[in-house]
Design a protein around this motif. Structure first.
Motif, PDB file in Angstrom:
ATOM      1  N   GLU A   5      40.796  41.974  40.008  1.00 16.98           N
ATOM      2  CA  GLU A   5      40.424  40.503  41.385  1.00 16.98           C
ATOM      3  C   GLU A   5      38.938  40.070  40.705  1.00 16.98           C
ATOM      4  O   GLU A   5      38.898  38.523  40.635  1.00 16.98           O
ATOM      5  CB  GLU A   5      39.364  41.522  42.681  1.00 16.98           C
ATOM      6  N   ALA A   6      38.390  41.021  39.798  1.00 12.49           N
ATOM      7  CA  ALA A   6      37.220  39.892  38.654  1.00 12.49           C
ATOM      8  C   ALA A   6      38.220  38.961  38.224  1.00 12.49           C
ATOM      9  O   ALA A   6      37.407  37.682  37.334  1.00 12.49           O
ATOM     10  CB  ALA A   6      36.377  40.700  37.891  1.00 12.49           C
ATOM     11  N   LEU A   7      39.375  39.419  37.736  1.00  9.16           N
ATOM     12  CA  LEU A   7      39.620  38.487  37.137  1.00  9.16           C
ATOM     13  C   LEU A   7      40.433  36.721  37.971  1.00  9.16           C
ATOM     14  O   LEU A   7      41.731  36.851  37.297  1.00  9.16           O
ATOM     15  CB  LEU A   7      41.002  39.116  35.916  1.00  9.16           C
ATOM     16  N   ASP A   8      40.606  36.832  38.411  1.00  4.38           N
ATOM     17  CA  ASP A   8      41.076  36.213  39.789  1.00  4.38           C
ATOM     18  C   ASP A   8      43.141  36.234  39.839  1.00  4.38           C
ATOM     19  O   ASP A   8      43.772  35.505  40.192  1.00  4.38           O
ATOM     20  CB  ASP A   8      40.795  34.448  39.291  1.00  4.38           C
ATOM     21  N   ILE A   9      42.602  37.480  39.449  1.00  4.62           N
ATOM     22  CA  ILE A   9      44.365  38.021  39.890  1.00  4.62           C
ATOM     23  C   ILE A   9      44.666  38.806  40.513  1.00  4.62           C
ATOM     24  O   ILE A   9      44.077  39.666  41.368  1.00  4.62           O
ATOM     25  CB  ILE A   9      45.081  38.582  38.077  1.00  4.62           C
ATOM     26  N   PRO A  10      45.691  38.492  41.388  1.00 11.03           N
ATOM     27  CA  PRO A  10      46.114  39.180  43.417  1.00 11.03           C
ATOM     28  C   PRO A  10      46.388  40.410  43.044  1.00 11.03           C
ATOM     29  O   PRO A  10      47.634  41.252  41.711  1.00 11.03           O
ATOM     30  CB  PRO A  10      47.120  38.063  43.642  1.00 11.03           C
TER      31      PRO A  10
ATOM     32  N   ILE B  84      41.151  32.578  34.521  1.00 11.12           N
ATOM     33  CA  ILE B  84      39.736  33.597  34.524  1.00 11.12           C
ATOM     34  C   ILE B  84      38.869  32.968  34.196  1.00 11.12           C
ATOM     35  O   ILE B  84      38.180  32.160  33.417  1.00 11.12           O
ATOM     36  CB  ILE B  84      40.612  34.329  33.194  1.00 11.12           C
ATOM     37  N   ASN B  85      38.043  33.155  35.179  1.00 10.89           N
ATOM     38  CA  ASN B  85      36.550  32.230  35.260  1.00 10.89           C
ATOM     39  C   ASN B  85      35.750  33.595  34.575  1.00 10.89           C
ATOM     40  O   ASN B  85      35.341  34.925  35.240  1.00 10.89           O
ATOM     41  CB  ASN B  85      36.309  32.706  36.839  1.00 10.89           C
ATOM     42  N   GLN B  86      35.875  33.505  33.387  1.00 10.18           N
ATOM     43  CA  GLN B  86      34.929  33.762  32.518  1.00 10.18           C
ATOM     44  C   GLN B  86      33.415  34.358  32.472  1.00 10.18           C
ATOM     45  O   GLN B  86      33.332  35.090  32.533  1.00 10.18           O
ATOM     46  CB  GLN B  86      34.356  32.549  30.885  1.00 10.18           C
ATOM     47  N   GLU B  87      32.550  34.007  33.936  1.00  9.05           N
ATOM     48  CA  GLU B  87      31.273  34.213  33.761  1.00  9.05           C
ATOM     49  C   GLU B  87      31.827  35.367  34.517  1.00  9.05           C
ATOM     50  O   GLU B  87      30.823  36.669  34.810  1.00  9.05           O
ATOM     51  CB  GLU B  87      30.243  32.691  34.219  1.00  9.05           C
ATOM     52  N   ARG B  88      32.468  35.803  35.562  1.00 11.72           N
ATOM     53  CA  ARG B  88      32.840  36.208  36.733  1.00 11.72           C
ATOM     54  C   ARG B  88      33.630  37.455  35.997  1.00 11.72           C
ATOM     55  O   ARG B  88      32.836  38.836  36.015  1.00 11.72           O
ATOM     56  CB  ARG B  88      33.695  35.601  37.372  1.00 11.72           C
TER      57      ARG B  88
ATOM     58  N   LYS C  74      31.575  41.373  35.521  1.00 11.84           N
ATOM     59  CA  LYS C  74      32.436  42.454  35.729  1.00 11.84           C
ATOM     60  C   LYS C  74      32.352  43.769  34.364  1.00 11.84           C
ATOM     61  O   LYS C  74      31.619  45.312  34.978  1.00 11.84           O
ATOM     62  CB  LYS C  74      33.568  42.482  36.282  1.00 11.84           C
ATOM     63  N   PHE C  75      32.843  42.512  33.254  1.00 11.18           N
ATOM     64  CA  PHE C  75      32.521  43.277  32.148  1.00 11.18           C
ATOM     65  C   PHE C  75      30.969  44.287  31.462  1.00 11.18           C
ATOM     66  O   PHE C  75      31.241  45.341  31.084  1.00 11.18           O
ATOM     67  CB  PHE C  75      33.221  42.829  30.716  1.00 11.18           C
ATOM     68  N   ASN C  76      30.520  43.727  31.968  1.00 13.73           N
ATOM     69  CA  ASN C  76      28.895  43.670  31.350  1.00 13.73           C
ATOM     70  C   ASN C  76      28.525  45.125  32.330  1.00 13.73           C
ATOM     71  O   ASN C  76      27.551  46.325  31.660  1.00 13.73           O
ATOM     72  CB  ASN C  76      28.124  43.125  31.473  1.00 13.73           C
TER      73      ASN C  76
END
Length: 288
Positions: free
Chosen positions: A101-106, A266-270, A274-276
């Motif tokens: 979801e954080a990668l904006d993938i359904p 992908i929204n890099q900031e989002r 999540k990765f952090n």
């Protein structure tokens, strides 16, 4: 305008493969919060390697939604041979969907059906107007091959695939993708725990399908079979038909996903937030 290229991801297949790649050596990537993340990390690595390799315009991820499906209702022993998932994997089932979801993938799934059924439904819909690539480790999905649909099977390591289109599948296997359903109905599937016709193995099943094309064709020609083949099939007719229902991917599931929601941007900031949070390092570099 370039044709859309849609990557359909078999989420559970990638997650399990990623988990066992390190779990076999007891490495679970437990972060400072005490949460194991090895499966999710490996999942993202598989996903990013595939998007880099195929350059999709759209990505959709499909999931099993619980262990019970309509197949268990018609055959309670379906997949009953599989044990409970390891405790280190259980928290990662929800976590991986958060990452997707954080990668904006359904994330797509429906209770009572398997990810395969959702993939089959969406693949049939999308392939009418777009190129579809299905990323999985599950050979059952090869039955979905048709014009505009490629199946990319994960091989050992990352970024290694066995790619199948309709024509090269026929060249290699000697049957059509749709005949895979009848092949499994005849020989059964030990991993999914249904028997097919006892005593009929892959070699015999392939021979019969090459000659008679379908289960109906075989049944219409029972007098032409050897006595042993005929007896085995006649003794297991009910299981033969039941096994075919279990083997067939159901491509009319009540799921949908608008391509507008599946554009791969992908929204890099989002993503990095999540990765952090999960203490993932160096994954973002796979996108460049």
């Amino acid at each position: 305008m370039n044709q859309n290229k849609i990557l359909l991801v078999d989420g559970m297949a990638l997650l399990f493969r990623a988990f066992y790649a390190t779990a076999m050596s007891n490495y679970y990537m437990i972060n400072s919060k005490g949460v194991p993340t090895n499966a999710v990390y490996g999942f993202v690595k598989h996903l990013f390697m595939a998007t880099k390799n195929y350059g999709p315009s759209h990505v959709v991820c499909c999931w099993d939604m619980g262990s019970t499906t309509f197949r268990n209702e018609i055959f309670p022993q379906y997949k009953a041979n599989r044990g409970e998932p390891p405790v280190e994997l259980i928290p990662q089932f929800d976590l991986v969907k958060e990452v997707v979801e954080a990668l904006d993938i359904p994330n797509v799934g429906l209770a009572g059906y398997e990810a395969d059924d959702c993939i089959g439904t969406l693949s049939n819909e999308y392939s009418e107007h777009s190129e579809v690539i299905i990323l999985t480790g599950d050979q059952d999905i090869l039955q979905l091959l048709q014009d505009n649909v490629t199946v990319s099977l994960l091989k050992k390591g990352y970024g290694n695939y066995a790619e199948y289109q309709h024509d090269n599948f026929i060249e290699e296997k000697g049957i059509t993708p749709m005949q895979m359903i009848d092949l499994k109905a005849l020989m059964g599937d030990s991993s999914d725990n249904y028997p097919g016709v006892k005593g009929i193995g892959e070699k015999t099943a392939l021979k019969l399908l090459t000659e008679y094309e379908t289960i109906e064709g075989i049944l219409d020609n029972l007098p032409n079979l050897t006595k042993g083949q005929r007896t085995k099939i006649e003794n297991e007719l009910d299981m033969l038909h039941l096994s075919r229902k279990l083997a067939a991917i159901h491509c009319e599931v009540d799921v949908n996903c608008s391509l507008d929601d599946a554009i791969f941007e992908i929204n890099q900031e989002r993503m990095m937030e999540k990765f952090n949070e999960l203490e993932f390092k160096r994954l973002d570099s796979l996108l460049s």
